[in-house]
Design an enzyme around this catalytic site. Structure first.
Site, short mmCIF file in Angstrom:
data_model
loop_
_atom_site.label_atom_id
_atom_site.label_comp_id
_atom_site.label_asym_id
_atom_site.label_seq_id
_atom_site.Cartn_x
_atom_site.Cartn_y
_atom_site.Cartn_z
N LYS A 203 0.81 -1.22 0.00
CA LYS A 203 0.00 0.00 0.00
C LYS A 203 0.85 1.28 0.00
CE LYS A 203 -3.94 -2.22 0.20
NZ LYS A 203 -4.90 -2.24 -0.91
N SER B 81 -2.52 -12.05 4.80
CA SER B 81 -2.79 -11.79 3.39
C SER B 81 -1.83 -12.57 2.49
CB SER B 81 -2.67 -10.30 3.09
OG SER B 81 -2.83 -10.05 1.71
#
Length: 539
Positions: free
Chosen positions: A94, A336
């Site tokens: 991110k 994740s």
């Protein structure tokens, strides 16, 4: 930036096009040539990249390593690679999104100097935006459901951001609603990560090209990633369709929240925001994946034909794969990354020989220390570890020899104890000293602190002279040492235990010391959390 993007040459590691000072073999070759017992002159495993000097932390975003797995690939002739996004400056994929949406907004005049940036995030986007905003001078506010890991909100606050927590029952859609409310109320810039085209654009400019460049002449057959905002999925897939059209794109989602698989669509408003939550969504363990609506970027990627296969994984499998990756490959990723890799490993079991599979590992496992991923990782020594510890004597290190006790130094100690109702003799950065400070502050008890290791007492070893005098008075060598009304009371553990046993209260009252009688906390909360004797250490 003080480096060039080039491969090391075989002449001393100088970039191509530059002269090397002398002919040198590569490090692995040098090590191989050394005779057994000779002095080691080079690492066998050495990073081939040039050392770079950066003008800003922002130019360190991207160019993350693509690493081949050597022990987890389930089938001979099938190669698994992971794109380790934890190597970004704030530890996740991110960071790319954060840099992309801010610089896109600056370029298009959507973000004004000094304007506050606001975004709804499960944590990684928020952390990335906090980093970018700190580097560029923008205030930043993150809206996050209270259920996401505590370390994420602490990281953002450490970076200077403000974190607004929302009710977990309101899910991701509630976060977005709150974010939009704040943006409209205060005139803040909302980055709209779930629908902002800059989110996908930055991945088509960086992540995708990095993968194909790193693979070189090796044919990339399959690419695996999860969907969260959809930026990585759409951006990388768009690049692969142009640069490597034979590569199959596999999109991963939780098996108990299979929004894409269901076929039920999310409807959107004109600005790309969803109209209502998805009917198939359920709570799942894969933080950052599968919000309770299908983001516009994900929907657009599916509609464009960028997704060849949808894969599903459960939280338990994601956890097991994350741990296996750490213990067998030394690669540390979170739930994740474990989820994506679990899907890829399962696919690899029946993949054709010669397959080369790339997986996105979105972040680092450190983002999950307070989550179920680490629920079975003990803080205390296991029985096996205790057995190893007991196999040697655990001899203590030698202590220091304190100076001789003098009348003048004893007088200094006694005068200090007489001058104040409560005196704490301490070491400046001692956690046990902080324990008694924390308890007294909670009780509203005023106290005088004398740090015997303070810089002002370093000259002529004066601090240890006072320490020797103090020990002669109390016959105690540990710290802190607390005096109440001129009498030695004890240390940190004594204070905690005597408060719980109600012995401290009458001592304070007898000395005429006011304290907060309404304090209802547990005194042990101030002890260091690493102490095995601390009954609150697991809370």
């Amino acid at each position: 930036m003080g480096c060039t993007e080039s491969k090391p040459s075989r002449t001393g590691g100088a970039p191509e096009g530059q002269a090397a000072p002398r002919d040198l073999p590569l490090p692995a070759e040098k090590a191989a040539e050394e005779k057994p017992g000779a002095a080691m002159t080079a690492l066998k495993s050495q990073n081939p990249l040039p050392a770079c000097r950066h003008e800003s932390i922002l130019t360190t975003v991207g160019k993350t390593p693509l690493v081949k797995l050597n022990r987890l690939s389930p089938k001979e002739g099938v190669d698994l690679y992971v794109k380790a996004e934890a190597f970004n400056p704030m530890g996740s994929v991110k960071d790319r999104l954060a840099l992309g949406v801010i610089e896109w907004a600056e370029h298009h005049g959507h973000l004004q100097p000094g304007q506050t940036v606001v975004e709804a995030s499960s944590g990684n986007t928020g952390i990335g935006l906090a980093m970018v905003c700190a580097a560029k001078g923008y205030p930043y506010v993150c809206v996050m459901a209270e259920s996401f890991s505590i370390e994420r909100r602490k990281l953002m606050r450490f970076l200077g951001a403000k974190v607004i927590l929302t009710n977990p029952a309101h899910k991701a859609s509630g976060m977005l609603i709150k974010c939009q409310e704040l943006a409209e109320k205060h005139g803040w810039f909302n980055t709209h990560q779930f629908s902002n085209e800059a989110n996908a654009w930055v991945h088509s400019q960086t992540t995708g090209p990095e993968i194909t460049e790193a693979m070189g002449e090796v044919k990339l057959t399959d690419f695996f990633c999860a969907w969260g905002t959809g930026g990585t999925l759409q951006g990388v897939a768009r690049h692969l369709r142009a640069a490597s059209p034979e590569t199959k794109v596999h999109c991963c989602e939780p098996d108990n929240a299979p929004l894409l698989f269901s076929g039920a669509k999310t409807e959107y408003q004109e600005d790309g925001r969803f109209k209502e939550p998805h009917p198939v969504w359920r709570p799942h363990l894969l933080q950052g994946w599968a919000t309770d609506f299908i983001p516009k970027l994900v929907s657009d990627a599916v509609d464009a034909g960028y997704v060849d296969h949808i894969r599903h994984v459960g939280g338990d499998s994601a956890h097991a794969t994350s741990r296996a990756l750490a213990q067998k490959e030394g690669i540390f990723t979170g739930t994740s990354g474990g989820g994506v890799l679990s899907c890829a490993v399962e696919f690899a079991k029946t993949a054709p020989e010669g397959s080369a599979i790339v997986c996105i590992l979105a972040d680092t496992g450190e983002r999950y220390l307070s989550t179920p991923l680490f629920a079975d990782i003990p803080a205390d020594m296991t029985a096996e570890e205790k057995e190893i510890a007991a196999s040697t004597p655990s001899a203590p290190p030698p202590g220091i020899t304190l100076p001789e006790v003098t009348e003048g130094n004893v007088k200094f100690v006694n005068d200090k104890n007489a001058a104040h109702k409560v005196v704490v003799w301490s070491l400046e950065y001692c956690e046990f000293c902080w324990t008694i400070f924390g308890l007294f502050k909670a009780l509203g008890v005023e106290y005088e602190v004398i740090n015997v290791d303070a810089f002002k007492y370093a000259k002529d070893n004066q601090g240890n002279k006072y320490r020797a005098a103090l020990c002669s008075v109390t016959d105690c060598k540990t710290f802190p040492q607390c005096f109440i009304d001129g009498k030695f009371f004890g240390g940190a553990a004594d204070a905690c235990m005597k408060w719980k046993s109600k012995e401290l209260q009458p001592i304070l009252e007898a000395a005429g010391i006011e304290y907060n009688k309404d304090y209802a906390g547990d005194a042990f909360e101030f002890l260091p959390k690493w102490m095995s004797q601390n009954p609150l250490r697991s809370k």
